[in-house]
Design a protein around this motif. Sequence first.
Motif, PDB file in Angstrom:
ATOM      1  N   THR A   2       0.889  -1.239   0.067  1.00 30.99           N
ATOM      2  CA  THR A   2      -0.092   0.016   0.019  1.00 30.99           C
ATOM      3  C   THR A   2       0.769   1.147   0.043  1.00 30.99           C
ATOM      4  O   THR A   2       1.921   1.233   0.663  1.00 30.99           O
ATOM      5  CB  THR A   2      -0.878   0.005   1.109  1.00 30.99           C
ATOM      6  N   TYR A   3       0.376   2.411  -0.561  1.00 29.28           N
ATOM      7  CA  TYR A   3       1.074   3.629  -0.288  1.00 29.28           C
ATOM      8  C   TYR A   3      -0.103   4.557  -0.271  1.00 29.28           C
ATOM      9  O   TYR A   3      -1.353   4.568  -0.759  1.00 29.28           O
ATOM     10  CB  TYR A   3       1.983   4.200  -1.587  1.00 29.28           C
ATOM     11  N   SER A   4       0.151   5.493   0.962  1.00 29.86           N
ATOM     12  CA  SER A   4      -1.060   6.468   1.208  1.00 29.86           C
ATOM     13  C   SER A   4      -0.175   7.895   1.472  1.00 29.86           C
ATOM     14  O   SER A   4       0.796   7.860   1.638  1.00 29.86           O
ATOM     15  CB  SER A   4      -1.789   5.990   2.316  1.00 29.86           C
ATOM     16  N   ILE A   5      -1.204   8.825   1.715  1.00 27.96           N
ATOM     17  CA  ILE A   5      -0.815  10.445   1.954  1.00 27.96           C
ATOM     18  C   ILE A   5      -1.790  10.916   2.862  1.00 27.96           C
ATOM     19  O   ILE A   5      -3.060  10.646   2.667  1.00 27.96           O
ATOM     20  CB  ILE A   5      -0.629  11.214   0.516  1.00 27.96           C
ATOM     21  N   ILE A   6      -1.226  11.551   3.742  1.00 28.64           N
ATOM     22  CA  ILE A   6      -2.072  12.356   4.734  1.00 28.64           C
ATOM     23  C   ILE A   6      -1.591  13.745   4.646  1.00 28.64           C
ATOM     24  O   ILE A   6      -0.658  14.127   4.176  1.00 28.64           O
ATOM     25  CB  ILE A   6      -1.649  11.967   6.190  1.00 28.64           C
TER      26      ILE A   6
END
Length: 251
Positions: A2-6
């Motif tokens: 997974t990759y994510s951004i906040i």
Amino acid sequence: MTYSIIARSSDTGEIGIAVASRFFACGAIVPHIGARSAVATQAFVNPLWGTEGLSRLEAGESAQDVLADFVARDGGQHIRQCHTLDSLGRFAAHTGDDCVEWCGHLTGETHSVAGNMLAGPEVVRAAFDAYADASDLPLPDRLLHAMRAGEAAGGDKRGRQAAGLKIHSGEAYAILDLRADDHPDPLAEIGRLLDVSRERYVHVTQAFATSANFSGCTDRGPIDAAISAEEERRKAAGIPSRSQATENKDA
């Protein structure tokens, strides 16, 4: 996997998380957002890092202290990945030593990106830089722009399956919560849903109740006017609806 951004918008105060993965329904388990803070828990997911973490961040604990406590308590911390935003706007991140390569994170003043089982470090860097370079975009579009940049740089090395985009606007509930749980091009599907949301849904959200106004706006007039104006704008610009909604022929 997974990759994510906040990110938090300095203009609107909105907080958002976007995520993509070759894993079913990642948008259901990775993002946790409150009125003032956020958590993205991923890799070999421990959902309590999200639920307990958000509760503690909303209560005023620092992102760094919460993550340090989780690492100390969780016997599986070496296979966990998590990044967080606390109520004072500080980011912190943890990538366990045994997360599947490539894995890592970047944190900055306004946003953080983390990923594992990726094509390489260029995925996180591309998403991080793309967000920084797109300050002219509304937060949902800016997050999606960053995720697309990460995908163009290789994304999840196994492929694509799911994505999610979640936005809070100073309340405990989401003002926007979009998911593509099982799709061959999930980020494109999120883009379509975001466009459809602007036909009617976003205008209705302007009437939602808030902690400062329990009733919200109970007058349908401004909502209907905004929806009509958007319909006219799209018609004049030759923009067709991308909605898949159907009409009831018997109505």
